[in-house]
Scaffold this active site. Structure first.
Site, PDB file in Angstrom:
ATOM      1  N   ILE A 103       0.815  -1.217   0.000  1.00 35.01           N
ATOM      2  CA  ILE A 103       0.000   0.000   0.000  1.00 35.01           C
ATOM      3  C   ILE A 103       0.852   1.272   0.000  1.00 35.01           C
ATOM      4  O   ILE A 103       0.311   2.380  -0.071  1.00 35.01           O
ATOM      5  CB  ILE A 103      -0.974   0.039   1.195  1.00 35.01           C
ATOM      6  CG1 ILE A 103      -0.222  -0.073   2.522  1.00 35.01           C
ATOM      7  CG2 ILE A 103      -2.019  -1.063   1.062  1.00 35.01           C
ATOM      8  CD1 ILE A 103      -1.125   0.082   3.740  1.00 35.01           C
ATOM      9  N   GLY A 104       2.162   1.133   0.076  1.00 35.19           N
ATOM     10  CA  GLY A 104       3.011   2.319   0.060  1.00 35.19           C
ATOM     11  C   GLY A 104       4.470   1.929   0.157  1.00 35.19           C
ATOM     12  O   GLY A 104       4.805   0.809   0.543  1.00 35.19           O
ATOM     13  N   ASP A 151      10.682  15.592   9.414  1.00 39.06           N
ATOM     14  CA  ASP A 151      10.377  15.248   8.013  1.00 39.06           C
ATOM     15  C   ASP A 151       8.905  15.484   7.712  1.00 39.06           C
ATOM     16  O   ASP A 151       8.198  14.591   7.239  1.00 39.06           O
ATOM     17  CB  ASP A 151      10.768  13.809   7.710  1.00 39.06           C
ATOM     18  CG  ASP A 151      10.797  13.526   6.199  1.00 39.06           C
ATOM     19  OD1 ASP A 151      10.660  14.485   5.414  1.00 39.06           O
ATOM     20  OD2 ASP A 151      10.952  12.351   5.818  1.00 39.06           O
ATOM     21  N   GLY A 171       8.765   3.705   0.505  1.00 45.57           N
ATOM     22  CA  GLY A 171       9.685   4.823   0.658  1.00 45.57           C
ATOM     23  C   GLY A 171      11.099   4.304   0.553  1.00 45.57           C
ATOM     24  O   GLY A 171      11.330   3.144   0.210  1.00 45.57           O
ATOM     25  N   GLY A 172      12.059   5.163   0.874  1.00 45.54           N
ATOM     26  CA  GLY A 172      13.444   4.753   0.761  1.00 45.54           C
ATOM     27  C   GLY A 172      13.870   3.763   1.817  1.00 45.54           C
ATOM     28  O   GLY A 172      14.799   2.983   1.611  1.00 45.54           O
ATOM     29  N   MET A 173      13.189   3.787   2.968  1.00 42.32           N
ATOM     30  CA  MET A 173      13.549   2.893   4.062  1.00 42.32           C
ATOM     31  C   MET A 173      12.800   1.576   4.022  1.00 42.32           C
ATOM     32  O   MET A 173      13.360   0.533   4.360  1.00 42.32           O
ATOM     33  CB  MET A 173      13.250   3.585   5.407  1.00 42.32           C
ATOM     34  CG  MET A 173      14.267   4.603   5.825  1.00 42.32           C
ATOM     35  SD  MET A 173      15.750   3.857   6.508  1.00 42.32           S
ATOM     36  CE  MET A 173      15.126   3.270   8.088  1.00 42.32           C
ATOM     37  N   ALA A 174      11.524   1.609   3.634  1.00 45.48           N
ATOM     38  CA  ALA A 174      10.686   0.432   3.843  1.00 45.48           C
ATOM     39  C   ALA A 174       9.490   0.431   2.903  1.00 45.48           C
ATOM     40  O   ALA A 174       9.183   1.434   2.259  1.00 45.48           O
ATOM     41  CB  ALA A 174      10.197   0.406   5.295  1.00 45.48           C
ATOM     42  N   LYS A 225       4.997  -2.489   8.193  1.00 49.70           N
ATOM     43  CA  LYS A 225       6.084  -1.795   7.508  1.00 49.70           C
ATOM     44  C   LYS A 225       7.328  -2.671   7.573  1.00 49.70           C
ATOM     45  O   LYS A 225       7.759  -3.065   8.665  1.00 49.70           O
ATOM     46  CB  LYS A 225       6.343  -0.440   8.181  1.00 49.70           C
ATOM     47  CG  LYS A 225       7.290   0.475   7.425  1.00 49.70           C
ATOM     48  CD  LYS A 225       7.271   1.876   8.045  1.00 49.70           C
ATOM     49  CE  LYS A 225       8.070   2.867   7.210  1.00 49.70           C
ATOM     50  NZ  LYS A 225       7.958   4.245   7.745  1.00 49.70           N
TER      51      LYS A 225
END
Length: 281
Positions: free
Chosen positions: A32-33, A148, A35-38, A55
């Protein structure tokens, strides 16, 4: 952006673990989403049958102890700081070769999607900003700076008769004052890296200033500006943020509040609560 300092960059994930079950418990239903980390999945807890969000840290980061500690900190902050404008975490750990955080699954869309690069009516933006400030006040009260704040880290949750904003992603958060929270020790930022989202970072932070509570308030001002104009602030090394407010569509008293977020540090709102109080007044 000035080339003297680098912005922490996010990269797209290269693996999708949908269909896996972590440790025989959390079945990762679908992505569902990311990012750079997870990557974040809608998942089913095989023990309780609850639908949750999980996550999962990208495997490429497993050998970086500082990133792993930051990831664990995100889960611990989500578990220890409860607030309606944050997302609670229920569990975290290492299962099936994956570092993970289990959180409440919140239905909604990112503010990035809501605006789609278009301005929102100012009346719609005010409750959004107040929700973000409420989340920040809860973090700041426990000595934590978010560091952030951006449209991508604000989730608009539909409710009966309205909406609620949830402030997401505590991966770059930092304890900057004495706290009662139990968290892993995070090493100081290496080199000249500034973590955050470009054009939402306090310009003074880009010049070596602290990523503290007042830096968070600048980010709220930058976020509000984007909601009102559909644009990001200009490069702060070319134009002072406070100089762009002439064409912003806000009643004068609210425009002054926005200016108090984007102004230089010494003239900025001193807390999330004081900025919220000024809006309500």
């Amino acid at each position: 952006m000035n080339d003297r300092r680098d912005i922490g960059t996010r990269y797209p994930p290269d693996l999708d673990f949908s269909g896996e079950t972590l440790g025989g418990r959390y079945h990762l239903d679908h992505c569902i989403g990311c990012g750079g980390m997870a990557t974040i999945y809608a998942a089913t807890d095989q023990t309780t049958k609850a639908i949750v969000a999980v996550k999962v840290l990208h495997p490429a980061h497993d050998k970086d102890p500082d990133l792993v500690r930051r990831f664990k900190q995100e889960g611990q902050l989500g578990a220890q700081i409860g607030h309606p404008n944050l997302v609670p975490a229920f569990d975290l750990g290492w299962l099936g070769g994956r570092h993970y955080i289990v959180m409440q699954l919140v239905n909604g869309e990112r503010l990035t999607t809501t605006t789609r690069g278009q301005p929102l009516p100012w009346q719609q933006t005010v409750p959004y900003v107040l929700d973000v400030l409420a989340a920040l006040a809860a973090l700041h009260a426990r000595g934590v700076a978010h560091r952030d704040i951006s449209p991508n880290n604000c989730l608009i949750e539909p409710l009966d008769g309205g909406t609620r904003v949830r402030l997401l992603d505590l991966g770059n958060a930092r304890v900057i004052e004495e706290t009662d929270l139990a968290l892993p020790e995070i090493e100081a930022t290496k080199g000249m890296i500034v973590w955050g989202t470009s054009r939402y970072i306090d310009p003074e932070r880009l010049r070596g200033g602290p990523g503290d509570f007042r830096a968070d308030l600048f980010s709220v001002g930058a976020l509000w500006y984007t909601m009102l104009t559909g644009k990001t602030l200009p490069d702060p090394f070319e134009l002072e943020p406070i100089e762009v407010l002439g064409k912003v569509q806000l009643p004068p008293r609210l425009l002054a509040v926005l200016g108090g977020a984007l102004d230089r540090r010494e003239r900025r709102h001193h807390s999330a609560t004081s900025m919220a109080d000024a809006i309500k007044a």
